[in-house]
Design an enzyme around this catalytic site. Sequence first.
Site, PDB file in Angstrom:
ATOM      1  N   TYR A 229       9.188  10.630  -2.943  1.00 46.15           N
ATOM      2  CA  TYR A 229       8.909   9.315  -3.006  1.00 46.15           C
ATOM      3  C   TYR A 229       9.986   8.563  -2.741  1.00 46.15           C
ATOM      4  CZ  TYR A 229       7.385   4.858  -5.067  1.00 46.15           C
ATOM      5  OH  TYR A 229       6.936   3.713  -5.512  1.00 46.15           O
TER       6      TYR A 229
ATOM      7  N   ASN B 214      11.429  -1.161 -13.425  1.00 51.29           N
ATOM      8  CA  ASN B 214      10.316  -0.687 -13.785  1.00 51.29           C
ATOM      9  C   ASN B 214       9.292  -1.891 -14.108  1.00 51.29           C
ATOM     10  OD1 ASN B 214      12.347   1.691 -14.356  1.00 51.29           O
ATOM     11  ND2 ASN B 214      10.315   2.304 -15.627  1.00 51.29           N
TER      12      ASN B 214
ATOM     13  N   ALA C  31       0.819  -1.109  -0.102  1.00 51.87           N
ATOM     14  CA  ALA C  31      -0.012  -0.207  -0.066  1.00 51.87           C
ATOM     15  C   ALA C  31       0.922   1.316  -0.207  1.00 51.87           C
ATOM     16  CB  ALA C  31      -0.922  -0.030   1.161  1.00 51.87           C
TER      17      ALA C  31
HETATM   18  C1  UD2 Z   1       9.848   4.867 -12.944  1.00 49.00           C
HETATM   19  C2  UD2 Z   1       8.813   4.489 -11.902  1.00 49.00           C
HETATM   20  C3  UD2 Z   1       8.635   5.314 -10.827  1.00 49.00           C
HETATM   21  C4  UD2 Z   1       9.884   5.466  -9.918  1.00 49.00           C
HETATM   22  C5  UD2 Z   1      10.932   5.905 -10.912  1.00 49.00           C
HETATM   23  C6  UD2 Z   1      12.456   5.874 -10.061  1.00 49.00           C
HETATM   24  C7  UD2 Z   1       7.114   3.103 -13.172  1.00 49.00           C
HETATM   25  C8  UD2 Z   1       5.710   3.451 -13.961  1.00 49.00           C
HETATM   26  N1  UD2 Z   1       7.535   4.298 -12.640  1.00 49.00           N
HETATM   27  O1  UD2 Z   1       9.482   6.006 -13.387  1.00 49.00           O
HETATM   28  O2  UD2 Z   1       7.641   4.954  -9.838  1.00 49.00           O
HETATM   29  O3  UD2 Z   1      10.040   4.376  -9.190  1.00 49.00           O
HETATM   30  O4  UD2 Z   1      11.016   4.738 -11.864  1.00 49.00           O
HETATM   31  O5  UD2 Z   1      13.297   5.909 -11.129  1.00 49.00           O
HETATM   32  O6  UD2 Z   1       7.558   2.349 -13.174  1.00 49.00           O
HETATM   33  N2  UD2 Z   1       8.072   7.697 -21.757  1.00 49.00           N
HETATM   34  C9  UD2 Z   1       7.938   7.681 -23.059  1.00 49.00           C
HETATM   35  N3  UD2 Z   1       6.498   7.943 -23.353  1.00 49.00           N
HETATM   36  C10 UD2 Z   1       5.571   7.806 -22.836  1.00 49.00           C
HETATM   37  C11 UD2 Z   1       5.919   7.518 -21.321  1.00 49.00           C
HETATM   38  C12 UD2 Z   1       7.161   7.412 -20.746  1.00 49.00           C
HETATM   39  O7  UD2 Z   1       8.572   7.944 -23.859  1.00 49.00           O
HETATM   40  O8  UD2 Z   1       4.365   7.876 -22.950  1.00 49.00           O
HETATM   41  C13 UD2 Z   1       9.427   7.297 -21.275  1.00 49.00           C
HETATM   42  C14 UD2 Z   1       9.915   8.344 -19.963  1.00 49.00           C
HETATM   43  O9  UD2 Z   1      10.153   9.486 -20.541  1.00 49.00           O
HETATM   44  C15 UD2 Z   1      11.033   7.598 -19.620  1.00 49.00           C
HETATM   45  C16 UD2 Z   1      10.752   6.050 -19.686  1.00 49.00           C
HETATM   46  O10 UD2 Z   1       9.549   6.166 -20.809  1.00 49.00           O
HETATM   47  O11 UD2 Z   1      12.304   7.753 -20.042  1.00 49.00           O
HETATM   48  C17 UD2 Z   1      10.175   5.417 -18.442  1.00 49.00           C
HETATM   49  O12 UD2 Z   1       9.118   6.349 -18.062  1.00 49.00           O
HETATM   50  P1  UD2 Z   1       8.013   5.662 -16.909  1.00 49.00           P
HETATM   51  O13 UD2 Z   1       7.309   6.844 -16.291  1.00 49.00           O
HETATM   52  O14 UD2 Z   1       7.223   4.319 -17.427  1.00 49.00           O
HETATM   53  O15 UD2 Z   1       8.938   5.148 -15.647  1.00 49.00           O
HETATM   54  P2  UD2 Z   1      10.114   5.949 -14.853  1.00 49.00           P
HETATM   55  O16 UD2 Z   1      11.330   5.047 -15.158  1.00 49.00           O
HETATM   56  O17 UD2 Z   1      10.120   7.433 -15.162  1.00 49.00           O
END
Ligand code: UD2
Length: 311
Positions: A140, A169, A74
């Site tokens: 966070y 991720n 949670a």
């Molecule tokens: C992950 C975790 C977050 C935190 C973080 C710590 C998830 C969903 N989020 O964030 O909770 O733990 O790591 O570092 O697991 N992107 C695109 N297009 C889109 C959406 C995202 O290109 O439509 C890219 C985004 O810019 C990033 C990558 O995909 O470079 C991953 O993005 P994310 O939001 O899935 O996860 P992240 O690593 O930012």
Amino acid sequence: MPAAYLVTGGAGFIGSHIVDALLARGDRVRVLDDLSSGSLENLPSGADFEQGCVTDYGLVARLTEGCRGVFHLAAIASVPRSVEDPLSVDRVNTQGTLCVLEAARRSGARVVFSSSAAVYGDSPELPKTEAMPAEPISPYGVQKLAGERYLYAFHRLHGLEGVALRYFNVFGPRQNPRSMYSGVITILCRRALRGEPLTVFGDGTQTRDFVYVRDVVAANLAAMEVPEAQAVIANVGTGQATTVLELAVAILKESGSRSEIQFGPPRAGDILHSRSDPSFAERAIGFRARVPLKQGLAETLEWFRQLGPEA
Ligand code: UD2
């Protein structure tokens, strides 16, 4: 005799998969969830569900009583929300974890705590090992690190046994596709199936370590069995880096979608690269990720198809 477990956040994305696995092996399961991001649709009928907040100590203590262990998921699992509203997010993420630990140490239950790779911050060293200094750069990440430190302190003070898992991720069925905080795989799978363009932020060369939710369940179950777990901290990742562009191409291929890939400006605050070193987790808790990205994507796409067009 079946054991009893409490799963906090058990109606959520990852928690509900843990509930499924526990029920499938014949354990008794209690679920505490405030349904703020989870949904009863995720929950199978065999679990005892209690709607409430993990910051309600009396409730958490009552539900923990008689349990062998608590899977603590949670949380408000959003970096951006923790930036916008650090006070209320901290209450859930830090106080909530403290409630779970206090209840667990009083009833003698073990704890598997869902932490995050966010504790590593944005240092460029790769892959991330548990021995590296944790330097979170978001509330966070600080809250997850606080949970890890509380787990350690409770081990030292009270002999509480537990493991903190640092998720990289995580993706898979039941991650809310309409949330603005969804992960990139959920967003891109949905867009591919709707024939909408796949949005890549930046040039798409940024990399992530994508781990399928079934592997995350396996890590949780393995962590609950670690003998005399002394506040062990372990990564949950595959050790493989995938660029966002490779990911978008793989989703198009796997889905058969003719969507195009659109590049947008880089997302503010994004880290460029993130990849786990999975070797300590294998040694310490006997966990190794097994589901290839391609298979995880196929199963996620199948889930979306079953949800139908309203997804
Ligand atoms: C992950 C975790 C977050 C935190 C973080 C710590 C998830 C969903 N989020 O964030 O909770 O733990 O790591 O570092 O697991 N992107 C695109 N297009 C889109 C959406 C995202 O290109 O439509 C890219 C985004 O810019 C990033 C990558 O995909 O470079 C991953 O993005 P994310 O939001 O899935 O996860 P992240 O690593 O930012």
